[in-house]
Design a protein around this motif. Structure first.
Motif, PDB file in Angstrom:
ATOM      1  N   SER A   1       0.831  -1.096  -0.119  1.00  0.00           N
ATOM      2  CA  SER A   1      -0.023   0.081   0.178  1.00  0.00           C
ATOM      3  C   SER A   1       0.898   1.397  -0.073  1.00  0.00           C
ATOM      4  O   SER A   1       2.019   1.183   0.393  1.00  0.00           O
ATOM      5  N   ASP A   2       0.233   2.376  -0.464  1.00  0.00           N
ATOM      6  CA  ASP A   2       1.065   3.587  -0.478  1.00  0.00           C
ATOM      7  C   ASP A   2       1.147   4.203   0.905  1.00  0.00           C
ATOM      8  O   ASP A   2       2.306   4.627   1.218  1.00  0.00           O
ATOM      9  N   ALA A   3       0.180   3.790   1.791  1.00  0.00           N
ATOM     10  CA  ALA A   3       0.305   4.106   3.024  1.00  0.00           C
ATOM     11  C   ALA A   3       1.700   3.347   3.752  1.00  0.00           C
ATOM     12  O   ALA A   3       2.417   4.346   4.520  1.00  0.00           O
ATOM     13  N   MET A   4       1.979   2.494   3.357  1.00  0.00           N
ATOM     14  CA  MET A   4       3.154   1.584   3.882  1.00  0.00           C
ATOM     15  C   MET A   4       4.333   2.331   3.359  1.00  0.00           C
ATOM     16  O   MET A   4       5.091   2.644   4.108  1.00  0.00           O
ATOM     17  N   LYS A   5       4.371   2.657   2.219  1.00  0.00           N
ATOM     18  CA  LYS A   5       5.676   3.148   1.581  1.00  0.00           C
ATOM     19  C   LYS A   5       5.875   4.346   2.079  1.00  0.00           C
ATOM     20  O   LYS A   5       7.034   4.833   2.263  1.00  0.00           O
TER      21      LYS A   5
ATOM     22  N   PRO B   1      -0.630  -6.958   2.567  1.00  0.00           N
ATOM     23  CA  PRO B   1       0.302  -5.629   2.654  1.00  0.00           C
ATOM     24  C   PRO B   1      -0.303  -4.434   1.776  1.00  0.00           C
ATOM     25  O   PRO B   1      -0.142  -3.205   1.949  1.00  0.00           O
ATOM     26  N   ASP B   2      -1.053  -5.016   0.689  1.00  0.00           N
ATOM     27  CA  ASP B   2      -1.780  -4.029  -0.430  1.00  0.00           C
ATOM     28  C   ASP B   2      -2.973  -3.265   0.406  1.00  0.00           C
ATOM     29  O   ASP B   2      -3.382  -2.146   0.142  1.00  0.00           O
ATOM     30  N   LYS B   3      -3.473  -3.952   1.704  1.00  0.00           N
ATOM     31  CA  LYS B   3      -4.557  -3.226   2.270  1.00  0.00           C
ATOM     32  C   LYS B   3      -4.223  -2.727   3.755  1.00  0.00           C
ATOM     33  O   LYS B   3      -4.996  -2.231   4.747  1.00  0.00           O
ATOM     34  N   LEU B   4      -2.922  -2.663   3.803  1.00  0.00           N
ATOM     35  CA  LEU B   4      -2.606  -1.835   5.093  1.00  0.00           C
ATOM     36  C   LEU B   4      -2.759  -0.280   5.098  1.00  0.00           C
ATOM     37  O   LEU B   4      -2.414   0.256   4.109  1.00  0.00           O
ATOM     38  N   ASP B   5      -3.420   0.140   6.137  1.00  0.00           N
ATOM     39  CA  ASP B   5      -3.744   1.383   6.473  1.00  0.00           C
ATOM     40  C   ASP B   5      -2.802   2.369   7.043  1.00  0.00           C
ATOM     41  O   ASP B   5      -1.774   1.982   7.356  1.00  0.00           O
ATOM     42  N   VAL B   6      -2.963   3.649   7.034  1.00  0.00           N
ATOM     43  CA  VAL B   6      -1.972   4.469   7.603  1.00  0.00           C
ATOM     44  C   VAL B   6      -1.549   4.225   9.066  1.00  0.00           C
ATOM     45  O   VAL B   6      -0.426   4.063   9.276  1.00  0.00           O
ATOM     46  N   ASN B   7      -2.676   3.682   9.820  1.00  0.00           N
ATOM     47  CA  ASN B   7      -2.387   3.366  11.358  1.00  0.00           C
ATOM     48  C   ASN B   7      -1.436   2.121  11.423  1.00  0.00           C
ATOM     49  O   ASN B   7      -0.373   2.175  12.170  1.00  0.00           O
ATOM     50  N   GLN B   8      -1.703   1.350  10.564  1.00  0.00           N
ATOM     51  CA  GLN B   8      -1.183  -0.080  10.729  1.00  0.00           C
ATOM     52  C   GLN B   8       0.431   0.228  10.057  1.00  0.00           C
ATOM     53  O   GLN B   8       1.339  -0.510  10.567  1.00  0.00           O
ATOM     54  N   SER B   9       0.525   0.955   9.120  1.00  0.00           N
ATOM     55  CA  SER B   9       1.624   0.889   8.443  1.00  0.00           C
ATOM     56  C   SER B   9       2.576   1.965   9.051  1.00  0.00           C
ATOM     57  O   SER B   9       3.845   1.807   9.359  1.00  0.00           O
TER      58      SER B   9
ATOM     59  N   VAL C   1       6.111   8.398  13.953  1.00  0.00           N
ATOM     60  CA  VAL C   1       5.966   8.101  12.440  1.00  0.00           C
ATOM     61  C   VAL C   1       4.868   8.849  11.834  1.00  0.00           C
ATOM     62  O   VAL C   1       4.851   9.754  10.603  1.00  0.00           O
ATOM     63  N   LEU C   2       3.606   8.956  12.697  1.00  0.00           N
ATOM     64  CA  LEU C   2       2.581   9.840  12.002  1.00  0.00           C
ATOM     65  C   LEU C   2       3.093  11.391  11.859  1.00  0.00           C
ATOM     66  O   LEU C   2       2.714  12.140  11.077  1.00  0.00           O
ATOM     67  N   ASP C   3       3.894  11.710  12.920  1.00  0.00           N
ATOM     68  CA  ASP C   3       4.389  13.176  12.891  1.00  0.00           C
ATOM     69  C   ASP C   3       5.180  13.335  11.756  1.00  0.00           C
ATOM     70  O   ASP C   3       5.285  14.402  11.100  1.00  0.00           O
ATOM     71  N   SER C   4       6.141  12.324  11.371  1.00  0.00           N
ATOM     72  CA  SER C   4       6.997  12.619  10.317  1.00  0.00           C
ATOM     73  C   SER C   4       6.176  12.624   8.933  1.00  0.00           C
ATOM     74  O   SER C   4       6.593  13.037   8.003  1.00  0.00           O
ATOM     75  N   MET C   5       5.232  11.831   8.985  1.00  0.00           N
ATOM     76  CA  MET C   5       4.456  11.952   7.602  1.00  0.00           C
ATOM     77  C   MET C   5       3.576  13.436   7.569  1.00  0.00           C
ATOM     78  O   MET C   5       3.616  13.691   6.346  1.00  0.00           O
ATOM     79  N   VAL C   6       3.318  13.838   8.677  1.00  0.00           N
ATOM     80  CA  VAL C   6       2.706  15.254   8.470  1.00  0.00           C
ATOM     81  C   VAL C   6       3.951  16.160   8.087  1.00  0.00           C
ATOM     82  O   VAL C   6       3.590  17.045   7.100  1.00  0.00           O
ATOM     83  N   ASP C   7       5.155  16.210   8.656  1.00  0.00           N
ATOM     84  CA  ASP C   7       6.308  16.729   8.210  1.00  0.00           C
ATOM     85  C   ASP C   7       6.468  16.678   6.739  1.00  0.00           C
ATOM     86  O   ASP C   7       7.057  17.768   5.958  1.00  0.00           O
ATOM     87  N   ASN C   8       6.378  15.464   6.342  1.00  0.00           N
ATOM     88  CA  ASN C   8       6.745  15.028   4.877  1.00  0.00           C
ATOM     89  C   ASN C   8       5.642  15.416   3.973  1.00  0.00           C
ATOM     90  O   ASN C   8       5.593  14.927   2.591  1.00  0.00           O
TER      91      ASN C   8
END
Length: 703
Positions: free
Chosen positions: A86-90, A211-219, A248-255
């Motif tokens: 999933s894109d969320a995982m990547k 792995p294609d169904k992993l959401d943001v929280n799981q990823s 990790v969630l904060d880093s995704m916000v920063d990114n």
């Protein structure tokens, strides 16, 4: 001093960058050039390995129909392609580990210099390794050096030399693989704790998804774990795993891959992992379960002996299609449990089954009253009871088969020849520690019996008389020829140490079997079956006789394929014509009366209304410590053995089905009791619907 050290580090990194670029873009000459080129060759081969060689995968074991029964692995891994993630995982991984992943070419010099400045000025410690470099390091640790602690340590050394090599491999790798392939490669090798490697396995183990169904929280949780998987295990340290997920969630916000509002909302959610621990298959034959575990164990042992190292078997991603027949195995186990309940202390009841044939002897069932598994309190065991030498007290008079066959081959004895059966007999050829070797019978017999009747009624004196007539070497050699191959590695024909001064050698792997000398202590007792015996090999003895004297290895394997579906050759011993067909067929006729009135298994046969032509031989050991029944029809051979796998002193009491137990004194078990009942009860049901086939005719030469 700190600032000076930081500046030196920066200078070193700049020089390192220059060396890297120079080493890749410009040729080097002279002696230094030879060294540099050798290093380049190493880097080239390593980058090629990462690009082309897949990491360890689990091996799947199936029944004969292709239905899985177990998985074998050191690293639980489910191979995953780039488009299956999933894109969320990547983006979770990129955001926390390498935000410039799509901008650099393997080494992020901007990030490296920034990390050096931060480290030198006392700021947060930053490793500055790109995902490509981390892929290199994780591949070395989890794949290349997975069984080499020293190699793993070297792959993590904080040295310029190691960093230089890692960086050069990373740069080379970027010329061989796309960014999508590198990212997927990393996510396929990285560890997630508890033998879980790669995002495919992690998605299943932690969240019971793909792995294609992993959401943001799981990823985010999984991306956070790669930093320190053992410490951030969500079941052992849920608070630590949650805090790291939130980072990790904060880093995704920063990114700029997640809004701040969504991040704050997700931080309040639970981790969401499956309850009670990871959802993953067992890593070995325990996963085959109580009923099929013994068969799986034999498959593993057989392939290892055939030349596939255990680590390769567990890492190779093979598919092993076995010869296991689930129906037959189930009926065999049910019969074994009916006679000896699984919780009976220190009494095993095994039933091993082999299909005769001139080209293959396929093992179709390996069953026991006890369940296969790790729970000792539930009566489980991982001892290979039906397929290895756990019956240390022996198979009793079933060994008289070998004496009869040797007498037919070497002394011209026919199955209808009359032989003496006195109540007591003293050997004229062998002694017992210098004293006369004397045996007696357990019952009353006529003064003379034919060999056929002697096999059915089993007087001891008749067969010790034949030992005197034939000699021990032909008898022990016959046992080996007909099927006791591995058994004889721990059996010198008298239950003692191998005698290396004798003849009769047979090569077995790197070891040789040597028969006993004349006048060895207690040697005639071999015919009474006092030595440790492998139940499966006794079943294969019956299969050899029913195959016209053709021995084949008792194989549990139909087909092995590699991870790409290509066939893998298994190095199995070839079939051998070990005795001539006339002798084997005549011996089968000689063994055809055990189930008839007067035979030692007649009562067990009558109880199930048995009427098929068959061969059979019972066996009982001293102090009634174990019992056995070996036999077969033209379609199926089998051996049932009841014995004490632990603390074998004393005997076994057989009070009827479900009432069999161990005692410290004398027992009363006989081969014609629970072993024969186990055999006939199973075979009666297994053979239902099968055509009735006659045994071969005896040759006039051996009548």
């Amino acid at each position: 001093m700190g600032k000076r050290s930081g500046l030196l580090k920066m200078l070193g990194l700049c020089l390192l960058a220059g060396v890297l670029v120079a080493g890749i873009l410009f040729p080097v000459v002279g002696v230094a050039g030879v060294v540099s080129n050798q290093a380049s060759d190493t880097v080239e081969s390593m980058s090629a390995e990462l690009a082309d060689e897949p990491p360890p995968q689990l091996t799947t074991v199936t029944d004969r129909g292709g239905k899985p029964i177990a998985t074998l692995y050191n690293q639980y891994r489910v191979p995953t392609k780039p488009d299956q993630i999933s894109d969320a995982m990547k983006w979770s991984l990129i955001s926390i580990e390498d935000r410039r992943f799509y901008e650099h070419t393997g080494v992020d010099w901007k990030g490296t210099l920034r990390a050096a400045i931060s480290n030198s000025s006392g700021g947060d410690t930053q490793g500055a390794s790109t995902l490509t470099q981390q892929y290199v390091k994780n591949y070395l640790i989890n794949v290349t050096y997975r069984d080499d602690e020293i190699g793993q340590q070297r792959a993590q050394e904080q040295t310029i030399a190691r960093k230089l090599k890692e960086a050069r491999i990373a740069i080379q790798l970027e010329t061989r693989m796309s960014k999508a392939e590198i990212l997927a490669g990393y996510l396929n090798v990285v560890e997630f704790s508890r033998q879980i490697y790669g995002v495919g396995a992690a998605a299943r183990a932690y969240f019971n998804t793909t792995p294609d169904k992993l959401d943001v929280n799981q990823s985010a949780m999984l991306a956070g774990m790669v930093n320190n998987p053992a410490v951030l295990d969500p079941w052992n340290n849920p608070e630590g795993a949650k805090n790291r997920r939130n980072v990790v969630l904060d880093s995704m916000v920063d990114n700029r891959k997640l809004s701040e509002e969504d991040a704050e909302r997700l931080k309040k959610e639970p981790l969401g992992v499956v309850k009670g621990g990871p959802n993953k298959p067992a890593a070995n034959c325990v996963g085959a379960g109580p009923e099929h575990g013994f068969f799986c164990q034999y498959v593993e042992d057989y392939l290892i002996r055939s030349g596939i190292p255990k680590d390769e078997l567990y890492d190779g991603g093979y598919t092993i299609r076995t010869t296991l027949d689930r129906r037959i195995n189930h009926l065999a186990k049910k019969s074994a449990e009916e006679q000896v309940p699984k919780m009976t202390e220190n009494v095993a009841n095994t039933l091993s089954m082999v299909r005769p044939g001139k080209k293959r002897h396929e093992v179709v069932a390996l069953a026991a009253n006890r369940d296969y598994g790790l729970d000792k309190e539930a009566g489980q065991t991982t001892y290979a009871l039906p397929s290895d030498t756990w019956n240390v007290t022996g198979a009793g008079s079933s060994y008289k088969i070998f004496t009869a066959a040797a007498a037919m081959q070497h002394a011209g004895v026919g199955i209808h020849d009359s032989l003496p059966s006195p109540g007591s007999y003293t050997s004229s050829r062998y002694t017992n520690a210098g004293a006369p070797y004397t045996v007696g019978n357990a019952g009353e017999y006529p003064p003379n019996l034919t060999l056929q009747d002697a096999l059915a009624k089993s007087p001891n004196t008749t067969f010790v008389h034949l030992v005197d007539r034939v000699g021990m070497k032909p008898i022990v050699d016959m046992a080996y020829k007909l099927g006791l191959r591995r058994t004889m590695q721990s059996n010198a024909g008298n239950g003692g140490a191998i005698d290396k001064e004798a003849g009769g050698q047979y090569a077995m792997s790197q070891r040789k079997y040597y028969g006993p000398r004349e006048n060895s202590r207690g040697m005639p007792s071999f015919t009474l079956g006092v030595s440790p015996t492998n139940p499966l090999e006794m079943a294969n003895v019956a299969a050899t006789i029913l195959s016209g004297g053709t021995w084949c290895p008792p194989t549990p394997v139909l087909k092995v394929t590699d991870r790409d579906g290509n066939p893998v050759k298994v190095d199995e011993n070839p079939c051998q014509q070990v005795v001539n067909e006339d002798l084997a067929n005549s011996l089968a006729v000689g063994m055809s009366k055990d189930d008839l009135p007067g035979g030692t298994s007649a009562a067990a046969a009558e109880a199930v209304d048995w009427s098929r032509p068959m061969i059979g031989k019972t066996g009982t050991t001293q102090s009634n410590a174990s019992g056995a029944f070996i036999g077969g029809t033209p379609q199926l051979a089998a051996a049932s053995m009841v014995f004490k796998p632990e603390r074998p002193m004393g005997g076994i009491v057989d009070g009827g089905p479900g009432n069999v137990y161990s005692v410290s004194g004398e027992g009363n078990i006989f081969g014609g009791k629970s072993p024969a009942r186990t055999w006939f009860n199973a075979m009666k049901k297994i053979m239902e619907g099968e055509p009735v086939r006659q045994l071969p005719k005896a040759s006039p030469r051996y009548k």
